[in-house]
Design a protein around this motif. Structure first.
Motif, mmCIF file in Angstrom:
data_model
loop_
_atom_site.group_PDB
_atom_site.id
_atom_site.type_symbol
_atom_site.label_atom_id
_atom_site.label_comp_id
_atom_site.label_asym_id
_atom_site.label_seq_id
_atom_site.Cartn_x
_atom_site.Cartn_y
_atom_site.Cartn_z
ATOM 1 N N LEU A 141 0.919 -0.990 0.025
ATOM 2 C CA LEU A 141 0.181 -0.103 0.004
ATOM 3 C C LEU A 141 0.947 1.122 0.055
ATOM 4 O O LEU A 141 1.946 1.090 0.511
ATOM 5 N N ALA A 142 0.338 2.334 -0.673
ATOM 6 C CA ALA A 142 1.052 3.638 -0.485
ATOM 7 C C ALA A 142 0.024 4.736 -0.324
ATOM 8 O O ALA A 142 -1.016 4.743 -0.727
ATOM 9 N N ILE A 143 0.769 5.628 0.233
ATOM 10 C CA ILE A 143 0.093 6.826 0.860
ATOM 11 C C ILE A 143 0.763 7.950 0.100
ATOM 12 O O ILE A 143 1.990 8.432 0.648
ATOM 13 N N THR A 144 0.261 8.730 -0.720
ATOM 14 C CA THR A 144 0.884 9.646 -1.568
ATOM 15 C C THR A 144 0.264 10.937 -1.637
ATOM 16 O O THR A 144 -0.769 11.261 -1.450
ATOM 17 N N VAL A 145 1.023 12.196 -1.887
ATOM 18 C CA VAL A 145 0.637 13.469 -1.740
ATOM 19 C C VAL A 145 -0.074 13.760 -3.292
ATOM 20 O O VAL A 145 -0.800 14.945 -3.513
ATOM 21 N N GLU A 146 0.265 13.090 -4.253
ATOM 22 C CA GLU A 146 -0.206 13.100 -5.699
ATOM 23 C C GLU A 146 -0.962 11.809 -6.133
ATOM 24 O O GLU A 146 -0.734 10.858 -5.702
ATOM 25 N N ARG A 147 -2.110 12.116 -6.844
ATOM 26 C CA ARG A 147 -2.788 10.785 -7.149
ATOM 27 C C ARG A 147 -1.919 10.190 -8.238
ATOM 28 O O ARG A 147 -1.530 10.907 -9.494
ATOM 29 N N PRO A 148 -1.868 8.903 -8.138
ATOM 30 C CA PRO A 148 -0.984 7.957 -9.020
ATOM 31 C C PRO A 148 -1.750 7.961 -10.308
ATOM 32 O O PRO A 148 -3.040 7.941 -10.320
ATOM 33 N N VAL A 149 -0.893 7.597 -11.293
ATOM 34 C CA VAL A 149 -1.673 7.505 -12.494
ATOM 35 C C VAL A 149 -1.215 6.102 -12.924
ATOM 36 O O VAL A 149 -1.680 5.612 -14.416
ATOM 37 N N SER A 150 -0.592 5.227 -12.560
ATOM 38 C CA SER A 150 -0.171 3.794 -13.026
ATOM 39 C C SER A 150 -1.395 3.051 -13.271
ATOM 40 O O SER A 150 -2.309 2.940 -12.344
ATOM 41 N N LEU A 158 -7.871 9.842 0.313
ATOM 42 C CA LEU A 158 -7.886 9.339 1.766
ATOM 43 C C LEU A 158 -8.127 10.610 2.654
ATOM 44 O O LEU A 158 -9.254 10.082 3.434
ATOM 45 N N CYS A 159 -7.748 11.503 2.518
ATOM 46 C CA CYS A 159 -7.810 12.470 3.445
ATOM 47 C C CYS A 159 -7.396 13.962 2.925
ATOM 48 O O CYS A 159 -6.449 14.120 2.007
ATOM 49 N N ARG A 267 -3.837 20.237 0.936
ATOM 50 C CA ARG A 267 -3.375 19.407 -0.010
ATOM 51 C C ARG A 267 -4.317 18.143 0.331
ATOM 52 O O ARG A 267 -4.953 17.992 1.553
ATOM 53 N N HIS A 268 -3.933 17.007 -0.388
ATOM 54 C CA HIS A 268 -4.709 15.853 -0.348
ATOM 55 C C HIS A 268 -3.696 14.562 -0.228
ATOM 56 O O HIS A 268 -2.664 14.577 -0.695
ATOM 57 N N PHE A 269 -4.163 13.515 0.493
ATOM 58 C CA PHE A 269 -3.570 12.333 0.403
ATOM 59 C C PHE A 269 -4.134 11.151 -0.190
ATOM 60 O O PHE A 269 -5.617 11.313 -0.155
ATOM 61 N N TRP A 270 -3.455 10.421 -1.057
ATOM 62 C CA TRP A 270 -4.164 9.459 -1.682
ATOM 63 C C TRP A 270 -3.761 8.067 -1.182
ATOM 64 O O TRP A 270 -2.531 7.996 -1.003
ATOM 65 N N PHE A 289 -9.169 0.474 7.893
ATOM 66 C CA PHE A 289 -8.800 1.058 9.020
ATOM 67 C C PHE A 289 -8.335 2.158 9.049
ATOM 68 O O PHE A 289 -8.647 3.546 9.793
ATOM 69 N N LEU A 290 -7.197 2.584 8.025
ATOM 70 C CA LEU A 290 -6.537 4.007 7.672
ATOM 71 C C LEU A 290 -7.741 5.126 7.238
ATOM 72 O O LEU A 290 -7.875 6.039 7.627
ATOM 73 N N ARG A 291 -8.791 4.533 6.375
ATOM 74 C CA ARG A 291 -9.917 5.286 6.110
ATOM 75 C C ARG A 291 -10.710 5.735 7.595
ATOM 76 O O ARG A 291 -11.031 6.973 7.579
ATOM 77 N N GLU A 292 -10.999 4.942 8.324
ATOM 78 C CA GLU A 292 -11.714 4.905 9.619
ATOM 79 C C GLU A 292 -10.853 6.108 10.645
ATOM 80 O O GLU A 292 -11.491 7.136 11.121
ATOM 81 N N ALA A 293 -9.634 5.839 10.576
ATOM 82 C CA ALA A 293 -8.773 6.583 11.647
ATOM 83 C C ALA A 293 -8.673 8.074 11.106
ATOM 84 O O ALA A 293 -8.607 8.890 11.892
ATOM 85 N N LEU A 294 -8.488 8.251 9.959
ATOM 86 C CA LEU A 294 -8.325 9.732 9.283
ATOM 87 C C LEU A 294 -9.490 10.303 9.114
ATOM 88 O O LEU A 294 -9.417 11.392 9.377
ATOM 89 N N GLU A 295 -10.756 9.591 9.044
ATOM 90 C CA GLU A 295 -11.989 10.364 9.306
ATOM 91 C C GLU A 295 -12.006 10.998 10.532
ATOM 92 O O GLU A 295 -12.715 11.976 10.611
#
Length: 313
Positions: A141-150, A158-159, A267-270, A289-295
């Motif tokens: 899994l990866a959390i990034t500041v730009e929306r990946p395009v791969s 994410l948030c 900014r956004h995290f993806w 879990f990450l979605r729940e915790a960051l919400e």
């Protein structure tokens, strides 16, 4: 008939692009890997790699084979997971790649709750000042500041998070608070090394330092760093003003935000995973879990609260 070991070697060299890195991952020595790669090309009577001092890069034929090899690897992975029933077990290993500041200040503390809920899962947290490459299998899994395009990825926003301009009490006492952007030219600043920024989303200061706005003399950087954690430490020590995420700067009374009306950056995290990894039960658990915790922590990420809210055990 293609040999599966040859395909695995080809894939690792294609992903790593450097023979030494691929050899380390495969547990082979450099010369053996070089010999196996050339023998595979001879067997196919096709050149798969362009070799140079900069590494191994795929030829057009290599690109064609890569698509098939990735598909073969995906099927092999899914078959292995199915046969050993691992995709239904709440155990195993997950590797999560995340940006350094977010990983250190937010994700690492929150993951303590995930570990309590699922003691059979081992987490590898890669908190790095760069983007983790899922295509090269650096993480699940990866959390990034730009929306990946791969292609072949499952991607979700994410948030959001907010950044402001901060200075320490000591610095602001000695140099005063800027009354507007035009006064930034007389202040010392802290920021990123321009040519080493791994994402344009981190170029916070550039639009604030337009010469037409800040006037003369131009802004002076006292310290520049590839690490936002280093920038935070330098700001705390009074080295200058810095744009910092609120989730870092608002956790203590040591820093004050300035020019809040003029400097408010959102900014956004993806969150991203390869499709085959996203189907694994343990990866889905961490994703959810990450979605729940960051919400729960949206106010903290936006600088409206000063402490993390921990999810229930």
């Amino acid at each position: 008939m293609l040999d599966w070991q040859d395909i695995q070697i080809f894939l690792e060299v294609a992903r790593s692009q450097r023979l030494t890195d691929a050899a380390r991952r495969l547990g082979l020595d450099h010369s053996t890997l070089s010999r196996r790669t050339r023998r595979f090309e001879q067997k196919l009577n096709t050149q798969l790699f362009e070799r140079s001092t900069h590494g191994y890069h795929l030829t057009e034929a290599g690109q064609q084979l890569l698509a098939h090899a990735e598909e073969m690897a995906r099927h092999a992975f899914e078959a292995g997971e199915s046969l050993t029933d691992k995709n239904h077990q709440l155990s195993g290993q997950i590797r999560l790649g995340v940006t350094e500041g977010f990983g250190t200040w937010v994700i690492a503390p929150l993951l303590s709750r995930f570990c309590e809920r699922h003691p059979g899962i081992t987490l590898d947290l890669l908190a790095l000042p760069r983007v983790v490459n899922l295509s090269r299998h650096e993480a699940d899994l990866a959390i990034t500041v730009e929306r990946p395009v791969s292609p072949g990825m499952v991607i979700s926003r994410l948030c959001d998070y907010r950044l402001r301009l901060y200075g320490s009490h000591d610095y602001l006492t000695r140099h005063g608070k800027p009354a507007g952007l035009a006064e930034l030219g007389r202040h010392r600043l802290i920021g990123y090394v321009d040519d080493l920024i791994f994402s344009e989303q981190l170029s916070y200061l550039e639009p604030l330092l337009d010469p037409a706005v800040v006037g003369q003399p131009g802004p002076h950087f006292s310290i520049r760093s590839t690490s936002v954690t280093t920038q935070h430490a330098a700001t705390l020590s009074g080295a200058g003003l810095a744009v910092l995420p609120c989730f870092m700067a608002e956790t203590s009374d040591a820093l004050d935000s300035v020019l809040n009306e003029e400097v408010e950056i959102v900014r956004h995290f993806w969150i991203t995973a390869r499709q085959e990894q996203r189907r694994l039960a343990r990866v889905r658990l961490l994703w959810d879990f990450l979605r729940e915790a960051l919400e729960l922590n949206q106010a903290f990420l936006m600088g409206e609260a000063r402490e993390l809210v921990m999810p229930a055990p």
